[in-house]
Motif scaffolding. Sequence first.
Motif, PDB file in Angstrom:
ATOM      1  N   LEU A  10       0.824  -1.211   0.000  1.00 43.27           N
ATOM      2  CA  LEU A  10       0.000   0.000   0.000  1.00 43.27           C
ATOM      3  C   LEU A  10       0.857   1.258   0.000  1.00 43.27           C
ATOM      4  CD1 LEU A  10      -2.834  -1.025   2.468  1.00 43.27           C
ATOM      5  CD2 LEU A  10      -3.041  -0.626   0.013  1.00 43.27           C
ATOM      6  N   SER A  11       2.062   1.199   0.606  1.00 40.35           N
ATOM      7  CA  SER A  11       2.913   2.380   0.621  1.00 40.35           C
ATOM      8  C   SER A  11       3.297   2.804  -0.796  1.00 40.35           C
ATOM      9  CB  SER A  11       4.174   2.112   1.445  1.00 40.35           C
ATOM     10  OG  SER A  11       4.961   1.096   0.846  1.00 40.35           O
ATOM     11  N   GLN A  12       3.484   1.812  -1.689  1.00 41.57           N
ATOM     12  CA  GLN A  12       3.808   2.145  -3.065  1.00 41.57           C
ATOM     13  C   GLN A  12       2.613   2.779  -3.766  1.00 41.57           C
ATOM     14  OE1 GLN A  12       5.253  -1.462  -4.886  1.00 41.57           O
ATOM     15  NE2 GLN A  12       7.064  -1.600  -3.562  1.00 41.57           N
ATOM     16  N   GLU A  13       1.407   2.226  -3.490  1.00 41.01           N
ATOM     17  CA  GLU A  13       0.208   2.801  -4.099  1.00 41.01           C
ATOM     18  C   GLU A  13      -0.002   4.237  -3.616  1.00 41.01           C
ATOM     19  OE1 GLU A  13      -3.273   0.483  -3.717  1.00 41.01           O
ATOM     20  OE2 GLU A  13      -2.305  -1.425  -4.230  1.00 41.01           O
ATOM     21  N   VAL A  14       0.244   4.463  -2.340  1.00 40.63           N
ATOM     22  CA  VAL A  14       0.062   5.804  -1.789  1.00 40.63           C
ATOM     23  C   VAL A  14       1.032   6.782  -2.453  1.00 40.63           C
ATOM     24  CG1 VAL A  14       0.350   7.204   0.292  1.00 40.63           C
ATOM     25  CG2 VAL A  14      -0.897   5.048   0.395  1.00 40.63           C
ATOM     26  N   SER A  15       2.283   6.353  -2.654  1.00 43.14           N
ATOM     27  CA  SER A  15       3.268   7.229  -3.287  1.00 43.14           C
ATOM     28  C   SER A  15       2.831   7.596  -4.698  1.00 43.14           C
ATOM     29  CB  SER A  15       4.640   6.549  -3.317  1.00 43.14           C
ATOM     30  OG  SER A  15       5.085   6.298  -1.999  1.00 43.14           O
ATOM     31  N   ALA A  16       2.336   6.597  -5.436  1.00 45.56           N
ATOM     32  CA  ALA A  16       1.891   6.869  -6.799  1.00 45.56           C
ATOM     33  C   ALA A  16       0.673   7.784  -6.810  1.00 45.56           C
ATOM     34  CB  ALA A  16       1.572   5.545  -7.523  1.00 45.56           C
ATOM     35  N   ALA A  17      -0.266   7.577  -5.858  1.00 46.75           N
ATOM     36  CA  ALA A  17      -1.470   8.412  -5.800  1.00 46.75           C
ATOM     37  C   ALA A  17      -1.124   9.844  -5.438  1.00 46.75           C
ATOM     38  CB  ALA A  17      -2.460   7.830  -4.800  1.00 46.75           C
ATOM     39  N   VAL A  18      -0.134  10.005  -4.597  1.00 43.83           N
ATOM     40  CA  VAL A  18       0.293  11.355  -4.237  1.00 43.83           C
ATOM     41  C   VAL A  18       0.869  12.063  -5.451  1.00 43.83           C
ATOM     42  CG1 VAL A  18       1.948  12.690  -2.874  1.00 43.83           C
ATOM     43  CG2 VAL A  18       0.654  10.846  -1.803  1.00 43.83           C
ATOM     44  N   ALA A  19       1.647  11.346  -6.215  1.00 45.95           N
ATOM     45  CA  ALA A  19       2.241  11.952  -7.405  1.00 45.95           C
ATOM     46  C   ALA A  19       1.154  12.363  -8.397  1.00 45.95           C
ATOM     47  CB  ALA A  19       3.222  10.975  -8.061  1.00 45.95           C
ATOM     48  N   ARG A  20       0.042  11.564  -8.465  1.00 54.51           N
ATOM     49  CA  ARG A  20      -1.041  11.878  -9.390  1.00 54.51           C
ATOM     50  C   ARG A  20      -2.078  12.824  -8.795  1.00 54.51           C
ATOM     51  NH1 ARG A  20      -1.110   6.260  -9.478  1.00 54.51           N
ATOM     52  NH2 ARG A  20      -3.186   6.338  -8.520  1.00 54.51           N
ATOM     53  N   SER A  21      -1.943  13.101  -7.493  1.00 51.10           N
ATOM     54  CA  SER A  21      -2.960  13.905  -6.781  1.00 51.10           C
ATOM     55  C   SER A  21      -4.312  13.227  -6.865  1.00 51.10           C
ATOM     56  CB  SER A  21      -3.052  15.334  -7.354  1.00 51.10           C
ATOM     57  OG  SER A  21      -1.832  16.017  -7.194  1.00 51.10           O
ATOM     58  N   ASP A  22      -4.277  11.871  -6.748  1.00 50.88           N
ATOM     59  CA  ASP A  22      -5.498  11.072  -6.809  1.00 50.88           C
ATOM     60  C   ASP A  22      -6.016  10.885  -5.386  1.00 50.88           C
ATOM     61  OD1 ASP A  22      -7.534   9.359  -7.289  1.00 50.88           O
ATOM     62  OD2 ASP A  22      -6.336   7.836  -8.357  1.00 50.88           O
ATOM     63  N   TYR A  23      -6.894  11.768  -4.963  1.00 49.87           N
ATOM     64  CA  TYR A  23      -7.346  11.757  -3.561  1.00 49.87           C
ATOM     65  C   TYR A  23      -8.301  10.610  -3.275  1.00 49.87           C
ATOM     66  CZ  TYR A  23      -5.308  16.402  -3.735  1.00 49.87           C
ATOM     67  OH  TYR A  23      -4.458  17.442  -3.894  1.00 49.87           O
ATOM     68  N   ALA A  24      -9.071  10.206  -4.231  1.00 52.25           N
ATOM     69  CA  ALA A  24      -9.976   9.071  -4.013  1.00 52.25           C
ATOM     70  C   ALA A  24      -9.175   7.805  -3.724  1.00 52.25           C
ATOM     71  CB  ALA A  24     -10.866   8.876  -5.252  1.00 52.25           C
ATOM     72  N   THR A  25      -8.102   7.590  -4.531  1.00 52.92           N
ATOM     73  CA  THR A  25      -7.246   6.419  -4.295  1.00 52.92           C
ATOM     74  C   THR A  25      -6.553   6.513  -2.942  1.00 52.92           C
ATOM     75  OG1 THR A  25      -6.873   6.217  -6.670  1.00 52.92           O
ATOM     76  CG2 THR A  25      -5.318   5.088  -5.227  1.00 52.92           C
ATOM     77  N   ALA A  68      -6.808   3.790  -0.078  1.00 53.70           N
ATOM     78  CA  ALA A  68      -5.583   3.190   0.439  1.00 53.70           C
ATOM     79  C   ALA A  68      -5.473   3.379   1.946  1.00 53.70           C
ATOM     80  CB  ALA A  68      -4.375   3.801  -0.273  1.00 53.70           C
ATOM     81  N   SER A  69      -5.942   4.531   2.410  1.00 57.41           N
ATOM     82  CA  SER A  69      -5.903   4.777   3.858  1.00 57.41           C
ATOM     83  C   SER A  69      -6.755   3.771   4.605  1.00 57.41           C
ATOM     84  CB  SER A  69      -6.378   6.205   4.137  1.00 57.41           C
ATOM     85  OG  SER A  69      -6.500   6.432   5.518  1.00 57.41           O
ATOM     86  N   GLU A  70      -7.965   3.481   4.071  1.00 58.56           N
ATOM     87  CA  GLU A  70      -8.823   2.491   4.713  1.00 58.56           C
ATOM     88  C   GLU A  70      -8.157   1.118   4.699  1.00 58.56           C
ATOM     89  OE1 GLU A  70     -11.716   2.828   6.248  1.00 58.56           O
ATOM     90  OE2 GLU A  70     -11.593   5.016   6.033  1.00 58.56           O
ATOM     91  N   ARG A  71      -7.554   0.747   3.570  1.00 55.81           N
ATOM     92  CA  ARG A  71      -6.897  -0.562   3.468  1.00 55.81           C
ATOM     93  C   ARG A  71      -5.686  -0.645   4.399  1.00 55.81           C
ATOM     94  NH1 ARG A  71      -5.765  -1.198  -2.740  1.00 55.81           N
ATOM     95  NH2 ARG A  71      -4.746  -3.111  -1.977  1.00 55.81           N
ATOM     96  N   MET A  72      -4.972   0.474   4.544  1.00 53.14           N
ATOM     97  CA  MET A  72      -3.833   0.472   5.479  1.00 53.14           C
ATOM     98  C   MET A  72      -4.302   0.274   6.911  1.00 53.14           C
ATOM     99  SD  MET A  72      -1.417   3.531   3.962  1.00 53.14           S
ATOM    100  CE  MET A  72      -0.091   3.187   5.108  1.00 53.14           C
ATOM    101  N   ARG A  73      -5.472   0.882   7.268  1.00 48.10           N
ATOM    102  CA  ARG A  73      -5.996   0.687   8.627  1.00 48.10           C
ATOM    103  C   ARG A  73      -6.355  -0.769   8.854  1.00 48.10           C
ATOM    104  NH1 ARG A  73     -11.059   1.073  10.951  1.00 48.10           N
ATOM    105  NH2 ARG A  73     -12.016   1.642   8.960  1.00 48.10           N
ATOM    106  N   VAL A  74      -6.953  -1.424   7.798  1.00 49.60           N
ATOM    107  CA  VAL A  74      -7.296  -2.844   7.911  1.00 49.60           C
ATOM    108  C   VAL A  74      -6.037  -3.680   8.038  1.00 49.60           C
ATOM    109  CG1 VAL A  74      -8.351  -4.790   6.695  1.00 49.60           C
ATOM    110  CG2 VAL A  74      -9.480  -2.558   6.708  1.00 49.60           C
TER     111      VAL A  74
END
Length: 645
Positions: free
Chosen positions: A152-167, A171-177
């Motif tokens: 998930l850390s890799q997905e978060v990094s990519a989403a940050v680069a894309r400014s994809d807030y929905a992702t 990802a935040s919910e999945r990280m909590r799980v």
Amino acid sequence: MDERRITRHWGRLVVRLTVAVVVANGAAYAQTADEHAAHHPASAASQLPDTLSSDTIPANGGPSGGMSKGGMSEGGMSMGGMSMGGMSMGGMSMGGMKPGCQGDACGQDSRITTQLYPQLMALPDLPPERRAGVEHVAHQRMSEGIRELASLSQEVSAAVARSDYATLQEASERMRVAWGNFDSGLSAYRALTEGQAPRGVALNWFRQQMNLTDPLSTVPVNGARGLSGFHYATMGLLLAFALLAGWLYVARTRRTNAILTALRTGTTPAPDAGATSMTATPPAGPDSGAVLAHPPAPTTGSWAGALRVARVFQETPDVKTFRFAPVEGIGALQFTFEPGQFLTVSAPAGEKRVKRSYSISSSPCCHGWCELTIKHAQGGVVSGHFHEQVKQGDIIDVSGPYGHFTFRGIEADSVVFLGGGVGITPLMSAIRYLTDQSWNGRIDLVYACRDLDNVIFREELSQLAARHPNLHVTIVLSHEKSEAWNGARGYINAELLGKVPDIRSRRIHLCGPLVMMDAVRTELGKLGIDPASVHSELFLAPPKPATPASAAAPQDAATAVECCFSRSAKTLPLAADQTVLEVAEAAGIPVESACRQGFCGICKVKLLSGQVTMEVSDGLTALDKSSGMILACQAKASVDISVDA
């Protein structure tokens, strides 16, 4: 029942209800397991709580690698229908349950991985081999949680680069799980490896999640009302200290009030109840020497203002008494004084005003007025003005009181007054005051005058002596020609003084003309009395006119030093026997003055350079001295000086 017992009672009740709910949910879980087995025969064997096999527990809802025995299912464990990861109670999911179910995933929240150790509540104590199986499952959950977090850390990094807030939110919910998955495995693994009982592990977790504590363990009962003996002892000491502090405050306040009352009224303050005396108190009597009167509060400063002449009394052919009262005519004076002090009055002298000081002759007990007894001195400017011009109703400028030649009745248990001529005035103030207060100490007055016609206060002294047995008056006349006089004649000498009882050990006050005072000191010395121990006040005649500096004798000019008056821009010779005030008056330099004895402090000026000597400096405060102030009426110099005048 007090508040603490109510709290403990309800705390125990909540814990018991919680345990009951857990047990009930366990029973409900067993029933649910039977129903689930009817629909899924293949997994019926996995619902038995008394068997646990690691090969039948799917790790992520798969057919193997997880655990479903006793209620363990995909993504975590449910306790009797209560999933603590998604908080599903009795089959109702608070985390968003998937509609329908398949296999071991039935009744589970697909988003939130529950913790392992709530399931342990339904399990009995496990043997070592079964503990190993649970530890293996816990270890797998820890590994899966770490892998999921890394992915998930890799997905978060990519989403940050894309400014994809929905992702990012998903990802935040999945990280909590994933973190819950890792935390559940870690908690169960640690608890089991440390040898804790499964039921105890689950119960401790439940208490922690529900913020429950056992009131019996957190609020121990120690004595009455739940307090220990130490608490009661501490409170007792604090209470005793508070009572003692309060008693001391009240006692100190009452004592202070008693002293203030004594100073205002002249009464003797009562001793403290707890005070003891090491000496016996003799009975009070006319000649016992006991001091029964006290003066008013000491004067704390001088006053200046106008007073009205209320009465004028002719005492002798050349002595008058002037009674001063408030200008309004009623009420008390604006100042208080002590017996023996003096006032300074102002009188016109051509275009100037001249000040002179005169002793107060009245008693301080008379609050509404005071009296000055003034002798008309030959050539006296102020005394002549009073005798010839001042009449009843006139307004006079007055300042004071000043002076330290006082006897208030507390300095000694007896007193000897030695007076000459108009020097009786400060002594008369003390005699009047002591008799007004019925002071029991012995009072001896030896009074020297020229003849009977010049005896000031003659009738009053006779009356006071008749009314007060402790007052003894001896009048000695030097030039009385009448044969009717059967009293002492001549001057005050050692023979006459030797007749005063215990004069060598008593307090002595002396006041009169300078020649008379010098002679009396010599006679006292013949009796073995140290003249320095005699309290005296010089009764000065009006100062002689100062000789102008330009008219000084040649021999004086040769030995004189210079005095520079900086503000007046004048430099004048100052002879060895001259004061700064005398030189200033001769040159017309304005320097205020009053008593000319060093008591009132009106003539003080600042010494800018040089050094001076002063016989009396009572008119200067400690601050005055540190600031370089001097008394012009007393200052003499042997070197050049400069003053601010």
